[in-house]
Scaffold this motif. Structure first.
Motif, PDB file in Angstrom:
ATOM      1  N   MET A  26     -27.699  36.815  11.666  1.00 54.32           N
ATOM      2  CA  MET A  26     -27.529  36.732  10.214  1.00 54.32           C
ATOM      3  C   MET A  26     -26.072  36.519   9.846  1.00 54.32           C
ATOM      4  O   MET A  26     -25.743  35.932   8.825  1.00 54.32           O
ATOM      5  CB  MET A  26     -28.076  37.998   9.551  1.00 54.32           C
ATOM      6  N   SER A  27     -25.157  37.026  10.706  1.00 50.03           N
ATOM      7  CA  SER A  27     -23.743  36.835  10.430  1.00 50.03           C
ATOM      8  C   SER A  27     -23.375  35.357  10.417  1.00 50.03           C
ATOM      9  O   SER A  27     -22.516  34.928   9.650  1.00 50.03           O
ATOM     10  CB  SER A  27     -22.899  37.577  11.468  1.00 50.03           C
ATOM     11  N   VAL A  28     -24.048  34.569  11.283  1.00 47.73           N
ATOM     12  CA  VAL A  28     -23.793  33.129  11.303  1.00 47.73           C
ATOM     13  C   VAL A  28     -24.249  32.499   9.987  1.00 47.73           C
ATOM     14  O   VAL A  28     -23.573  31.634   9.426  1.00 47.73           O
ATOM     15  CB  VAL A  28     -24.509  32.472  12.501  1.00 47.73           C
ATOM     16  N   LEU A  70     -24.339  33.927   7.132  1.00 48.93           N
ATOM     17  CA  LEU A  70     -23.374  34.298   6.100  1.00 48.93           C
ATOM     18  C   LEU A  70     -22.106  33.467   6.201  1.00 48.93           C
ATOM     19  O   LEU A  70     -21.486  33.145   5.189  1.00 48.93           O
ATOM     20  CB  LEU A  70     -23.042  35.787   6.208  1.00 48.93           C
ATOM     21  N   LEU A  71     -21.710  33.119   7.419  1.00 49.55           N
ATOM     22  CA  LEU A  71     -20.547  32.252   7.592  1.00 49.55           C
ATOM     23  C   LEU A  71     -20.813  30.869   6.990  1.00 49.55           C
ATOM     24  O   LEU A  71     -19.942  30.284   6.344  1.00 49.55           O
ATOM     25  CB  LEU A  71     -20.200  32.129   9.079  1.00 49.55           C
ATOM     26  N   ARG A  77     -20.698  31.225   3.269  1.00 49.72           N
ATOM     27  CA  ARG A  77     -19.318  31.294   2.779  1.00 49.72           C
ATOM     28  C   ARG A  77     -18.665  29.920   2.768  1.00 49.72           C
ATOM     29  O   ARG A  77     -17.915  29.579   1.848  1.00 49.72           O
ATOM     30  CB  ARG A  77     -18.504  32.250   3.648  1.00 49.72           C
ATOM     31  N   ARG A 122     -31.165  29.649  10.767  1.00 53.87           N
ATOM     32  CA  ARG A 122     -29.918  30.235  10.281  1.00 53.87           C
ATOM     33  C   ARG A 122     -29.133  29.222   9.451  1.00 53.87           C
ATOM     34  O   ARG A 122     -28.490  29.577   8.463  1.00 53.87           O
ATOM     35  CB  ARG A 122     -29.077  30.728  11.462  1.00 53.87           C
ATOM     36  N   GLY A 170     -28.272  29.883   5.619  1.00 55.39           N
ATOM     37  CA  GLY A 170     -26.878  29.841   5.183  1.00 55.39           C
ATOM     38  C   GLY A 170     -26.663  28.885   4.023  1.00 55.39           C
ATOM     39  O   GLY A 170     -25.999  29.224   3.038  1.00 55.39           O
TER      40      GLY A 170
END
Length: 252
Positions: free
Chosen positions: A1-3, A5-6, A9, A108, A112
Motif C-alpha cells: 500500500m505504501s507504493v 501512496l507514493l 503523492r 497498486r 495510486g
C-alpha cells in the motif's frame, strides 16, 4: 500500500504544477461561491416570511444542502476532466511502459492513480463545503444532516473518480477518456428517468442510478445499501482498470 501512496503523492504533485488543474479548480470554486452568495441572499429575503411558518426550511436546506446538490451535479462534468490523463496521458507521453516495468503490481498502480485523483476532488469538495459550514458561526445548522450530505458527496465523488480512472485506462486519448467517463456517469445519473416517467420507482434499473443512492444522504439518511452501492461501483471500476493494465503489460 505504501507504493500506492507514493504513486498517489506523485499524482498530487503532478496536478499541483498543472495550470489546467488550478484553472479548473478556480472556475469550479468560483461558480459555487457565486451560487452560495445568491442562495444566501435569497434566504435572507425569505427569512422574515419563514419565521412564522411551522417546520419551515432553514439555512441548512435552503443554502447548505442546495449548494451541495449543485456541487454533485458539477462533479459529473468536473471529474472526467481530472481523471482523463491518469493513464491516457501516460500512454500519450509514452511513459506508461516505464511505470509498468517498474515491478509495481497493476492493482497498486491503479489504486495510486485513483487516490491521487480522488484527493484532488475531495480537496475541492472541502473548499466548497467550507462556504455553507461558515454559516454555523451566525446561523443554526443541522450538523447531522450536513454531515450525512458530505458523506454522500464523498462516496459519490469516489464512484465518479473510479469510473474516470477506468475510462482513462481503457483509452489512449485523454479527450476520449473524458468523453467516455462523462457518458457513463451521465447514463448512471439518468438511467432511471424513463422508468420513473412510467411510474416505476422500485425496480433494478432505479437501483443502478447514482442519484437514487445520493438523494437519501441529502435528506440526512445514511443507509448501508447506498454505501454498498458506491463501494461496488468503485471496486468494479478499479477492477476493470486493473484488467486493462494486465492486457497492456502482456501486450495482448
Amino acid at each position: 500500500m505504501s507504493v500506492a501512496l507514493l504513486i498517489a503523492r506523485h499524482e498530487w504533485r503532478r496536478l499541483a504544477v498543472q495550470p489546467f488543474a488550478w484553472g479548473l479548480a478556480a472556475v469550479a470554486v468560483a461558480l459555487m461561491a457565486w451560487q452560495f452568495l445568491l442562495s444566501l441572499d435569497g434566504f435572507v429575503e425569505l427569512a422574515p416570511k419563514l419565521g412564522g411558518l411551522q417546520h419551515a426550511p432553514g439555512a441548512t436546506d435552503l443554502v447548505a444542502i442546495a449548494l451541495l446538490r449543485s456541487w454533485s451535479s458539477l462533479l459529473v462534468l468536473l471529474v472526467p476532466l481530472v481523471t482523463m490523463r491518469s493513464f491516457a496521458g501516460e500512454r500519450r507521453a509514452q511513459t506508461l511502459p516505464l511505470l509498468l516495468a517498474s515491478g509495481v503490481g497493476n492493482a497498486r498502480i491503479v489504486v495510486g492513480k485513483y487516490l491521487g485523483a480522488l484527493g484532488y476532488v475531495i480537496g475541492l469538495t472541502v473548499l466548497v463545503a467550507s462556504m455553507p459550514l461558515a454559516l454555523g458561526f451566525g446561523a443554526a445548522l443541522d450538523a447531522g444532516k450536513v454531515a450525512a450530505a458530505l458523506l454522500g458527496l464523498g462516496l459519490y465523488a469516489a464512484a465518479l473518480v473510479a469510473i474516470g480512472v477506468a475510462c482513462s485506462a481503457w483509452t489512449a486519448q485523454p479527450a476520449l477518456a473524458a468523453a467516455a467517463a462523462l457518458a457513463i456517469s451521465s447514463l448512471l445519473a439518468v438511467v432511471d428517468a424513463g422508468a420513473r416517467l412510467q411510474g416505476v420507482d422500485s425496480s433494478a434499473i432505479n437501483y443502478l442510478a447514482l442519484p437514487t443512492h445520493l438523494q437519501p444522504f441529502f435528506l440526512g439518511l445514511v443507509g448501508s445499501v447506498d454505501v454498498v452501492y458506491f463501494g461496488l461501483v468503485v471496486v468494479v471500476a478499479l477492477a476493470l482498470a486493473t484488467r486493462r493494465l494486465d492486457v497492456l503489460r502482456t501486450g495482448d
